[in-house]
Enzyme design. Sequence first.
Site, PDB file in Angstrom:
ATOM      1  N   GLY A  84       0.666  -1.082  -0.114  1.00  0.00           N
ATOM      2  CA  GLY A  84      -0.089   0.102   0.008  1.00  0.00           C
ATOM      3  C   GLY A  84       0.945   1.193  -0.006  1.00  0.00           C
ATOM      4  O   GLY A  84       2.074   1.184   0.352  1.00  0.00           O
ATOM      5  N   SER A 112      -1.527  -2.907  -4.886  1.00  0.00           N
ATOM      6  CA  SER A 112      -2.315  -2.984  -3.869  1.00  0.00           C
ATOM      7  C   SER A 112      -3.789  -2.337  -3.905  1.00  0.00           C
ATOM      8  O   SER A 112      -3.789  -1.510  -4.731  1.00  0.00           O
ATOM      9  CB  SER A 112      -1.400  -2.725  -2.821  1.00  0.00           C
ATOM     10  N   GLN A 115      -4.503  -6.943  -5.974  1.00  0.00           N
ATOM     11  CA  GLN A 115      -4.593  -7.390  -4.417  1.00  0.00           C
ATOM     12  C   GLN A 115      -5.760  -6.965  -4.113  1.00  0.00           C
ATOM     13  O   GLN A 115      -5.868  -5.594  -4.192  1.00  0.00           O
ATOM     14  CB  GLN A 115      -3.532  -7.146  -3.671  1.00  0.00           C
ATOM     15  N   SER A 144       2.133 -16.454   4.407  1.00  0.00           N
ATOM     16  CA  SER A 144       2.580 -14.874   4.726  1.00  0.00           C
ATOM     17  C   SER A 144       1.889 -14.573   5.922  1.00  0.00           C
ATOM     18  O   SER A 144       0.967 -15.038   6.395  1.00  0.00           O
ATOM     19  CB  SER A 144       1.892 -13.977   3.712  1.00  0.00           C
ATOM     20  N   HIS A 192       2.163 -11.239   6.536  1.00  0.00           N
ATOM     21  CA  HIS A 192       1.849  -9.999   6.155  1.00  0.00           C
ATOM     22  C   HIS A 192       3.268  -9.130   6.512  1.00  0.00           C
ATOM     23  O   HIS A 192       3.275  -7.997   7.068  1.00  0.00           O
ATOM     24  CB  HIS A 192       0.898  -9.285   6.593  1.00  0.00           C
TER      25      HIS A 192
HETATM   26  C1  LIG Z   1       4.545  -0.747   3.517  1.00  0.00           C
HETATM   27  C2  LIG Z   1       3.800  -2.047   3.412  1.00  0.00           C
HETATM   28  C3  LIG Z   1       2.644  -1.889   2.891  1.00  0.00           C
HETATM   29  C4  LIG Z   1       1.795  -3.306   2.670  1.00  0.00           C
HETATM   30  N1  LIG Z   1       0.491  -3.129   2.146  1.00  0.00           N
HETATM   31  C5  LIG Z   1      -0.017  -4.320   1.795  1.00  0.00           C
HETATM   32  C6  LIG Z   1      -1.419  -4.081   1.032  1.00  0.00           C
HETATM   33  O1  LIG Z   1      -1.808  -3.072   0.863  1.00  0.00           O
HETATM   34  N2  LIG Z   1      -2.040  -5.456   0.891  1.00  0.00           N
HETATM   35  C7  LIG Z   1      -1.392  -6.742   1.210  1.00  0.00           C
HETATM   36  O2  LIG Z   1      -2.192  -7.627   0.928  1.00  0.00           O
HETATM   37  N3  LIG Z   1      -0.222  -6.623   1.903  1.00  0.00           N
HETATM   38  C8  LIG Z   1       0.406  -5.525   2.239  1.00  0.00           C
HETATM   39  N4  LIG Z   1       1.871  -5.605   2.642  1.00  0.00           N
HETATM   40  C9  LIG Z   1       2.417  -7.023   3.054  1.00  0.00           C
HETATM   41  C10 LIG Z   1       3.340  -7.449   1.751  1.00  0.00           C
HETATM   42  O3  LIG Z   1       2.323  -7.758   0.627  1.00  0.00           O
HETATM   43  C11 LIG Z   1       3.756  -8.681   2.123  1.00  0.00           C
HETATM   44  O4  LIG Z   1       3.069  -9.741   2.630  1.00  0.00           O
HETATM   45  C12 LIG Z   1       5.029  -8.310   3.128  1.00  0.00           C
HETATM   46  O5  LIG Z   1       5.556  -7.144   3.128  1.00  0.00           O
HETATM   47  C13 LIG Z   1       6.055  -9.516   3.129  1.00  0.00           C
HETATM   48  O6  LIG Z   1       7.110  -9.339   3.955  1.00  0.00           O
HETATM   49  P1  LIG Z   1       8.369  -8.631   3.976  1.00  0.00           P
HETATM   50  O7  LIG Z   1       8.276  -7.064   3.606  1.00  0.00           O
HETATM   51  O8  LIG Z   1       9.180  -9.077   5.071  1.00  0.00           O
HETATM   52  O9  LIG Z   1       9.032  -9.109   2.526  1.00  0.00           O
HETATM   53  C14 LIG Z   1       2.192  -4.376   3.048  1.00  0.00           C
HETATM   54  C15 LIG Z   1       3.592  -4.441   3.412  1.00  0.00           C
HETATM   55  C16 LIG Z   1       4.535  -3.422   3.596  1.00  0.00           C
HETATM   56  C17 LIG Z   1       5.921  -3.583   4.041  1.00  0.00           C
END
Ligand SMILES: Cc1cc2nc3c(=O)[nH]c(=O)nc-3n(C[C@H](O)[C@H](O)[C@H](O)COP(=O)(O)O)c2cc1C
Length: 378
Positions: A79, A106, A127, A273, A275
Site C-alpha cells: 500500500g 495493492s 490485490q 505469509s 503480512h
Molecule cells: C509498507 C507495506 C505495505 C503493505 N501493504 C499491503 C497491502 O496493501 N496489501 C497486502 O496484501 N499486503 C500488504 N503488505 C504486506 C506485503 O504484501 C507482504 O506480505 C510483506 O511485505 C512481506 O514481508 P516482507 O516485507 O518481509 O518481504 C504491505 C507491506 C508493507 C511493508
Amino acid sequence: MIISASTDYRKAAKAKLPPFLFHYIDGGSYGEHTLRRNTEDLAEIALKQRVLKNMSDLSLETEIFGEKFDLPIALSPVGLTGMYARRGEVQAAKAAEKKGIPFTMSTVSVCPIEEVTPAIQRPMWFQLYVLKDRGFMRNVLERAKAAGVTTLVFTVDMPVPGARYRDMHSGMSGPNAAARRVFQAMRHPEWAFDVGLFGKPHDLGNISTYRGEPTKLEDYIGWLGENFDPSISWKDLEWIRDFWDGPMIIKGILDVEDAKDAVKFGADGIVVSNHGGRQLDGVMSSAKALPSIADAVKGDLKIFVDSGIRTGLDVVRMLAMGADCAMLGRSYIYALAAQGQAGVENLLDLYDKEMRVAMTLTGAKSIQDLNRDSLVNI
Ligand SMILES: Cc1cc2nc3c(=O)[nH]c(=O)nc-3n(C[C@H](O)[C@H](O)[C@H](O)COP(=O)(O)O)c2cc1C
C-alpha cells in the site's frame, strides 16, 4: 544482522524518506517479534553444497497459470507505494515487466489501476482486501477486469488491522501527526520535491475513483479501520470466486488446515505469509510455516511465499522448502524508495545472480530441481 542488497537499499531508503514513511515500511506490529523471526529463521536454513555437476545451462524460468516468467519471484502488494517514489506503482510495475516477473498492485495504492496498466504491456496482478463496502469490492474488480488484470490476490489476514506502534512514534499517526509530517518533509528536500510536490495527487487512487472524491493520506487509516470486516469467512469468498474468472490466490495462509481449506475452496494459489510481521505479532515465520504446508498441499495449488525474503539465497531456500514462487515486499520497496524503477531493476538483477550462484553450488539446474535435498537442516 543480515547483509544483502536489501540491507543497502534499506539504508538508502532511510536516508531519503521522511521518517514517518520509512518507519511505516520498515516496522511491524506490537513488539515486532514476528518481523524479526521472518528474516532470522530464513537465514538459519543451511543450503547443501554440491560440486562438479556441470551446471553450465542453468535456468531460473518458471510458469505460473500458463504464463512464462524469467524468475520465480513476484512483487507483493504494498500500500501507498506512490508515497515512497514518484508515481511508485507505475515505476515498480515497469521494473517488474522489464525483469519478466509479475507486479501485484495493492487495493490501497496511490495510483489507480487505470494509471498503471497503460504503462505496461503485460497484464498485472491485483490485490483485494475483504472490506465491508462490497460495492467498492465489486467496482474495483470490474475495473481490474476491464484493465486486463489476469490474477487476483485476495488478502485474508487483515480482518482487523494489527497495531503498529512505530507509526505513532514516527508521525504516521498519533498527536500532531500532520504537522510532524510537514516538518519531516522539509528536512528531506529530495523526497519533498520529487514525490511530495511532483508526485501528486497523493490519494488512494482506487478508492477515490470509486467514491468520486479524493481520499487523502489522513483518511487512509480511518477509511481502512472502518472498512475491515471481522465477520468474513470462506462462504463470503464464494461470490468473488464466481465473479472472477481468472486465477485467484489467497494471501495470508500460515496454517496447514487453512491451506487445505483453500484447496477445498478451489483457490488456484496461496501465499504463505504473515503480512511481513505487520499483523499478528508472535505468529511463526513464513519460513517455519512453509514446509508442513507444502507437504499438505503441494501440487493441489500454486504455493507462493513472502515475509522475510531479502536475498536470492532466501528465494532458493523457500523454493527448496516447497514454494513455487517467492514474493518480495520490503526488499523491493527499499530499492524503489532509494532509486525508483532503476533500483528495483538492479535489485532483481542481484536476486538473479544470487540465485544462480546458490543453484550452481547446490546442484540444481532448474527451479524444479530444488527440494529438501538442497538443504541440510530441514
Ligand atoms: C509498507 C507495506 C505495505 C503493505 N501493504 C499491503 C497491502 O496493501 N496489501 C497486502 O496484501 N499486503 C500488504 N503488505 C504486506 C506485503 O504484501 C507482504 O506480505 C510483506 O511485505 C512481506 O514481508 P516482507 O516485507 O518481509 O518481504 C504491505 C507491506 C508493507 C511493508
